[in-house]
Design a protein around this motif. Structure first.
Motif, PDB file in Angstrom:
ATOM      1  N   ALA A 252       0.825  -1.208   0.000  1.00  0.00           N
ATOM      2  CA  ALA A 252       0.000   0.000   0.000  1.00  0.00           C
ATOM      3  C   ALA A 252       0.859   1.257   0.000  1.00  0.00           C
ATOM      4  O   ALA A 252       0.584   2.219  -0.742  1.00  0.00           O
ATOM      5  CB  ALA A 252      -0.928  -0.004   1.218  1.00  0.00           C
ATOM      6  N   CYS A 253       1.914   1.270   0.803  1.00  0.00           N
ATOM      7  CA  CYS A 253       2.807   2.434   0.844  1.00  0.00           C
ATOM      8  C   CYS A 253       3.529   2.617  -0.487  1.00  0.00           C
ATOM      9  O   CYS A 253       3.747   3.755  -0.937  1.00  0.00           O
ATOM     10  CB  CYS A 253       3.818   2.274   1.978  1.00  0.00           C
ATOM     11  SG  CYS A 253       3.088   2.315   3.629  1.00  0.00           S
ATOM     12  N   THR A 254       3.893   1.535  -1.140  1.00  0.00           N
ATOM     13  CA  THR A 254       4.553   1.632  -2.440  1.00  0.00           C
ATOM     14  C   THR A 254       3.634   2.244  -3.483  1.00  0.00           C
ATOM     15  O   THR A 254       4.050   3.086  -4.300  1.00  0.00           O
ATOM     16  CB  THR A 254       5.013   0.239  -2.904  1.00  0.00           C
ATOM     17  OG1 THR A 254       5.914  -0.313  -1.929  1.00  0.00           O
ATOM     18  CG2 THR A 254       5.718   0.313  -4.248  1.00  0.00           C
ATOM     19  N   ILE A 255       2.367   1.863  -3.456  1.00  0.00           N
ATOM     20  CA  ILE A 255       1.403   2.443  -4.402  1.00  0.00           C
ATOM     21  C   ILE A 255       1.222   3.936  -4.135  1.00  0.00           C
ATOM     22  O   ILE A 255       1.152   4.748  -5.070  1.00  0.00           O
ATOM     23  CB  ILE A 255       0.066   1.693  -4.311  1.00  0.00           C
ATOM     24  CG1 ILE A 255       0.234   0.259  -4.817  1.00  0.00           C
ATOM     25  CG2 ILE A 255      -1.014   2.418  -5.111  1.00  0.00           C
ATOM     26  CD1 ILE A 255      -1.006  -0.593  -4.685  1.00  0.00           C
ATOM     27  N   LEU A 256       1.166   4.325  -2.857  1.00  0.00           N
ATOM     28  CA  LEU A 256       1.063   5.743  -2.526  1.00  0.00           C
ATOM     29  C   LEU A 256       2.273   6.519  -3.020  1.00  0.00           C
ATOM     30  O   LEU A 256       2.154   7.627  -3.567  1.00  0.00           O
ATOM     31  CB  LEU A 256       0.907   5.921  -1.017  1.00  0.00           C
ATOM     32  CG  LEU A 256      -0.468   5.654  -0.416  1.00  0.00           C
ATOM     33  CD1 LEU A 256      -0.424   5.809   1.101  1.00  0.00           C
ATOM     34  CD2 LEU A 256      -1.502   6.599  -1.010  1.00  0.00           C
ATOM     35  N   ILE A 257       3.452   5.954  -2.839  1.00  0.00           N
ATOM     36  CA  ILE A 257       4.673   6.601  -3.326  1.00  0.00           C
ATOM     37  C   ILE A 257       4.622   6.757  -4.839  1.00  0.00           C
ATOM     38  O   ILE A 257       4.996   7.810  -5.393  1.00  0.00           O
ATOM     39  CB  ILE A 257       5.910   5.782  -2.895  1.00  0.00           C
ATOM     40  CG1 ILE A 257       6.074   5.826  -1.381  1.00  0.00           C
ATOM     41  CG2 ILE A 257       7.170   6.310  -3.575  1.00  0.00           C
ATOM     42  CD1 ILE A 257       7.129   4.868  -0.853  1.00  0.00           C
ATOM     43  N   ALA A 258       4.146   5.730  -5.530  1.00  0.00           N
ATOM     44  CA  ALA A 258       4.054   5.799  -6.990  1.00  0.00           C
ATOM     45  C   ALA A 258       3.068   6.875  -7.438  1.00  0.00           C
ATOM     46  O   ALA A 258       3.336   7.630  -8.381  1.00  0.00           O
ATOM     47  CB  ALA A 258       3.643   4.436  -7.549  1.00  0.00           C
TER      48      ALA A 258
END
Length: 273
Positions: free
Chosen positions: A236-242
């Motif tokens: 989830a955090c990776t998607i937010l960063i993207a």
């Protein structure tokens, strides 16, 4: 001595950026970890992204977060732009000092105080906490950031362009939408992106303003992290960063294209003159 200082400066910059971005890089890498243990590499896998999209609680929180960010950023951009216009164009009016303090107070006010004061306000007026209160809270603290960005552009704005348009018969409203707005559009876009990012990231103020059915993704992630980090949280955090990275790159490209077009128009006007 110069070479020694140069090596020291380079080492300091590298260590500084590593301290800031190495944890983010590790988070992204371990979001593709096949092992359920987030600190033990078990091979490359995208299974946790599938598990994330099957996690209804996280998906509901993500949908609430995106809706709040879109609405609050849009309203904050309109209000922040209006506040910047007032502070820039109308330098003398009764209550200017109070108005300026009210606009920029959230910049220096601790988030805990802002969140608590908004909570007391919502309780006093009998407004049930939920999606609306979270959105109002985010508009309150993000509007000042938009005002700062837009005001900095308006200060350097050449008002002779507006005066020339009005001398040619354009009314003030038409002058604003056809002359002023296109010139300050990059600042407005930057302010919207900043407000959107701040809304996505907010945890403290949303914790005070939220209610049943209005749990944001940062709140959901924080509540789960207290019990232990799971691979779904990394995903989830990776998607937010993207999402934030793509948004920043897109805004930069739009601003760059507008700047190139502006320079071309200026060169064309000079050639015609």
């Amino acid at each position: 001595m110069n070479a020694s200082w140069s090596r020291f400066n380079i080492a300091s910059i590298v260590l500084g950026f590593a301290f800031l971005y190495l944890p983010i890089v590790l988070l992204v890498i371990f979001s593709f970890n096949a092992s359920r243990l987030v600190t033990v590499w078990g091979g490359f896998s995208t299974q946790w992204y599938g598990a994330l999209f099957r996690n209804q609680g996280l998906m509901d929180a993500a949908w609430v977060t995106i809706r709040v960010a879109l609405v609050s950023a849009s309203v904050a951009t309109v209000l922040g732009t209006m506040a910047a216009l007032v502070l820039t164009r109308y330098t003398r009016f009764r209550g200017r000092v109070l108005f300026t303090g009210m606009v920029f107070a959230p910049l220096v006010m601790p988030e805990v105080i802002t969140g608590l004061s908004l909570l007391l306000l919502f309780v006093a007026i009998g407004l049930d906490r939920g999606f609306l209160t979270v959105t109002l809270a985010h508009i309150t603290f993000s509007m000042c950031f938009v005002a700062v960005v837009v005001q900095s552009r308006l200060i350097s704005f050449d008002r002779s362009l507006e005066e020339a348009a009005m001398d040619l018969g354009a009314p003030p409203v038409k002058t604003f939408f056809q002359i002023t707005l296109p010139v300050i559009a990059p600042a407005i876009i930057s302010g919207w992106m900043l407000a959107f990012t701040l809304s996505l990231d907010d945890l403290v103020i949303a914790s005070f303003a939220s209610g049943p059915g209005a749990t944001t993704l940062p709140m959901k992630i924080y509540s789960q992290v207290r019990l232990g980090v799971t691979p779904e949280i990394n995903a989830a955090c990776t998607i937010l960063i993207a999402i934030v990275t793509v948004g920043v790159i897109a805004a930069s490209l739009v601003n760059k294209s507008r700047e190139v077009q502006r320079r071309r128009d200026e060169q064309a006007a000079l050639r015609m003159a």
